[in-house]
Design a protein around this motif. Sequence first.
Motif, PDB file in Angstrom:
ATOM      1  N   GLN A 192     -21.735 -41.896-158.065  1.00 19.06           N
ATOM      2  CA  GLN A 192     -21.638 -40.466-157.828  1.00 19.06           C
ATOM      3  C   GLN A 192     -22.135 -40.112-156.424  1.00 19.06           C
ATOM      4  N   ARG A 193     -21.460 -39.155-155.818  1.00 17.03           N
ATOM      5  CA  ARG A 193     -21.985 -38.576-154.586  1.00 17.03           C
ATOM      6  C   ARG A 193     -22.950 -37.462-154.974  1.00 17.03           C
ATOM      7  N   ARG A 194     -24.142 -37.512-154.426  1.00 16.24           N
ATOM      8  CA  ARG A 194     -25.137 -36.485-154.711  1.00 16.24           C
ATOM      9  C   ARG A 194     -25.700 -35.963-153.395  1.00 16.24           C
ATOM     10  N   THR A 195     -25.586 -34.672-153.185  1.00 17.24           N
ATOM     11  CA  THR A 195     -26.165 -34.029-152.015  1.00 17.24           C
ATOM     12  C   THR A 195     -26.767 -32.691-152.435  1.00 17.24           C
ATOM     13  N   LEU A 196     -27.709 -32.233-151.643  1.00 19.79           N
ATOM     14  CA  LEU A 196     -28.326 -30.928-151.845  1.00 19.79           C
ATOM     15  C   LEU A 196     -28.132 -30.111-150.585  1.00 19.79           C
ATOM     16  N   LEU A 197     -27.654 -28.874-150.729  1.00 21.46           N
ATOM     17  CA  LEU A 197     -27.415 -28.004-149.574  1.00 21.46           C
ATOM     18  C   LEU A 197     -28.308 -26.774-149.629  1.00 21.46           C
ATOM     19  N   TYR A 198     -28.934 -26.503-148.487  1.00 16.76           N
ATOM     20  CA  TYR A 198     -29.774 -25.323-148.300  1.00 16.76           C
ATOM     21  C   TYR A 198     -29.233 -24.600-147.076  1.00 16.76           C
ATOM     22  N   LYS A 199     -28.909 -23.314-147.230  1.00 16.61           N
ATOM     23  CA  LYS A 199     -28.275 -22.585-146.138  1.00 16.61           C
ATOM     24  C   LYS A 199     -29.136 -21.387-145.732  1.00 16.61           C
ATOM     25  N   TYR A 200     -29.391 -21.304-144.432  1.00 20.22           N
ATOM     26  CA  TYR A 200     -30.354 -20.354-143.884  1.00 20.22           C
ATOM     27  C   TYR A 200     -29.670 -19.349-142.967  1.00 20.22           C
ATOM     28  N   SER A 201     -30.211 -18.135-142.960  1.00 18.12           N
ATOM     29  CA  SER A 201     -29.699 -17.062-142.113  1.00 18.12           C
ATOM     30  C   SER A 201     -30.833 -16.464-141.293  1.00 18.12           C
ATOM     31  N   PRO A 202     -30.499 -15.799-140.182  1.00 19.41           N
ATOM     32  CA  PRO A 202     -31.505 -14.957-139.528  1.00 19.41           C
ATOM     33  C   PRO A 202     -31.977 -13.886-140.503  1.00 19.41           C
ATOM     34  N   GLY A 203     -33.178 -13.383-140.297  1.00 21.81           N
ATOM     35  CA  GLY A 203     -33.782 -12.473-141.268  1.00 21.81           C
ATOM     36  C   GLY A 203     -33.046 -11.169-141.488  1.00 21.81           C
ATOM     37  N   ASN A 204     -32.207 -10.774-140.533  1.00 16.51           N
ATOM     38  CA  ASN A 204     -31.506  -9.489-140.669  1.00 16.51           C
ATOM     39  C   ASN A 204     -30.096  -9.636-141.216  1.00 16.51           C
ATOM     40  N   SER A 205     -29.742 -10.817-141.738  1.00 19.04           N
ATOM     41  CA  SER A 205     -28.371 -11.000-142.216  1.00 19.04           C
ATOM     42  C   SER A 205     -28.350 -11.791-143.518  1.00 19.04           C
ATOM     43  N   ALA A 206     -27.197 -11.736-144.170  1.00 18.64           N
ATOM     44  CA  ALA A 206     -26.999 -12.490-145.407  1.00 18.64           C
ATOM     45  C   ALA A 206     -25.536 -12.851-145.535  1.00 18.64           C
ATOM     46  N   TRP A 207     -25.272 -13.998-146.091  1.00 19.78           N
ATOM     47  CA  TRP A 207     -23.899 -14.392-146.409  1.00 19.78           C
ATOM     48  C   TRP A 207     -23.654 -14.228-147.906  1.00 19.78           C
ATOM     49  N   SER A 208     -24.641 -14.607-148.721  1.00 21.42           N
ATOM     50  CA  SER A 208     -24.472 -14.550-150.173  1.00 21.42           C
ATOM     51  C   SER A 208     -25.129 -13.295-150.738  1.00 21.42           C
ATOM     52  N   HIS A 209     -24.986 -13.141-152.064  1.00 22.76           N
ATOM     53  CA  HIS A 209     -25.638 -12.047-152.781  1.00 22.76           C
ATOM     54  C   HIS A 209     -26.834 -12.568-153.578  1.00 22.76           C
ATOM     55  N   GLU A 210     -27.330 -13.731-153.201  1.00 18.69           N
ATOM     56  CA  GLU A 210     -28.408 -14.378-153.954  1.00 18.69           C
ATOM     57  C   GLU A 210     -29.660 -13.497-153.971  1.00 18.69           C
ATOM     58  N   VAL A 211     -30.217 -13.307-155.171  1.00 21.03           N
ATOM     59  CA  VAL A 211     -31.508 -12.648-155.336  1.00 21.03           C
ATOM     60  C   VAL A 211     -32.416 -13.658-156.030  1.00 21.03           C
ATOM     61  N   TRP A 212     -33.460 -14.101-155.343  1.00 18.94           N
ATOM     62  CA  TRP A 212     -34.299 -15.165-155.895  1.00 18.94           C
ATOM     63  C   TRP A 212     -35.129 -14.636-157.052  1.00 18.94           C
ATOM     64  N   PRO A 213     -35.118 -15.311-158.198  1.00 19.51           N
ATOM     65  CA  PRO A 213     -35.884 -14.836-159.365  1.00 19.51           C
ATOM     66  C   PRO A 213     -37.387 -14.922-159.121  1.00 19.51           C
ATOM     67  N   SER A 214     -38.123 -14.061-159.788  1.00 20.92           N
ATOM     68  CA  SER A 214     -39.569 -13.974-159.574  1.00 20.92           C
ATOM     69  C   SER A 214     -40.291 -15.264-159.950  1.00 20.92           C
ATOM     70  N   ASP A 215     -39.808 -15.973-160.992  1.00 19.88           N
ATOM     71  CA  ASP A 215     -40.483 -17.209-161.375  1.00 19.88           C
ATOM     72  C   ASP A 215     -40.362 -18.273-160.297  1.00 19.88           C
ATOM     73  N   LEU A 216     -39.236 -18.276-159.577  1.00 11.71           N
ATOM     74  CA  LEU A 216     -39.086 -19.207-158.465  1.00 11.71           C
ATOM     75  C   LEU A 216     -40.026 -18.832-157.328  1.00 11.71           C
ATOM     76  N   VAL A 217     -40.033 -17.566-156.958  1.00  6.86           N
ATOM     77  CA  VAL A 217     -40.880 -17.121-155.851  1.00  6.86           C
ATOM     78  C   VAL A 217     -42.344 -17.431-156.146  1.00  6.86           C
ATOM     79  N   GLU A 218     -42.778 -17.181-157.370  1.00  3.64           N
ATOM     80  CA  GLU A 218     -44.170 -17.415-157.739  1.00  3.64           C
ATOM     81  C   GLU A 218     -44.542 -18.891-157.711  1.00  3.64           C
ATOM     82  N   SER A 219     -43.566 -19.772-157.906  1.00  5.86           N
ATOM     83  CA  SER A 219     -43.846 -21.212-157.919  1.00  5.86           C
ATOM     84  C   SER A 219     -43.842 -21.829-156.520  1.00  5.86           C
TER      85      SER A 219
END
Length: 240
Positions: A192-219
């Motif tokens: 299997q091909r396995r990769t992990l992708l993390y995509k970053y933006s400048p603080g004043n922009s967004a590409w996705s509509h992702e809203v990080w859940p509170s349990d993730l932020v707290e961890s």
Amino acid sequence: MTPEERYRFDIQGYLVRRSVLSPGDIEALNIAVEVLGVPEPGTDIMSQRFGNHLATARRFRDLIDHDGIFDIILECCGHTARLDHAYGIIMRPGTTGLTLHGGGKPFDPAQYYTVDGGNIRTGLVAVQWALVDHPAGRGGFLCVPGSHKASFPTPSRVAAEMAVEIPMQAGDVVIFTEALTHGTAGWQGPRQRRTLLYKYSPGNSAWSHEVWPSDLVESCTPRQRLLLQPPSVGNHRPVQ
């Protein structure tokens, strides 16, 4: 980035850092992927992707601000950089990947690329971690080097002729601007091909509509929490 890395990134639109992850890191991340119980991937793109994994294992979160890529993210996205979205890819041998896309032509503010006064300015920057070997000719990350600086839309036939695969070993990481015409070549590896992708933006922009859940932020660690801030112009705390 070193001067050599900066030149490569500016000219090619991508940069590979070798052996960023140790053998122990690679093993732990592969175990974390297995624990997710992701269904066997099929032939369509969405069946090959998985998300909502960052909260499940510290190993996934460790990559958010990994020292092996953190300096590049701050240099390209500035000190208010933010994680826009993240996902993993699993491909079984013999399946096709994502066709060439991106390039930001016509102009797309989420994918722009420029150098201003010696400083690189980007929109979305992608970080792709290899969890298995990607030998030459077996598939994986595919791009048209230099296309992030093209002045014209990419003709599909010409792009296919100019595209090259980027060989990687498990533990390597490729960082690229989304302004680069890129994709995924069909996978012909022995496992299997396995990769992990993390995509970053400048603080004043967004590409996705992702809203990080509170349990993730707290961890997350304090620095990781700064990278999970929502897009904003005012009151965006800089990443330290």
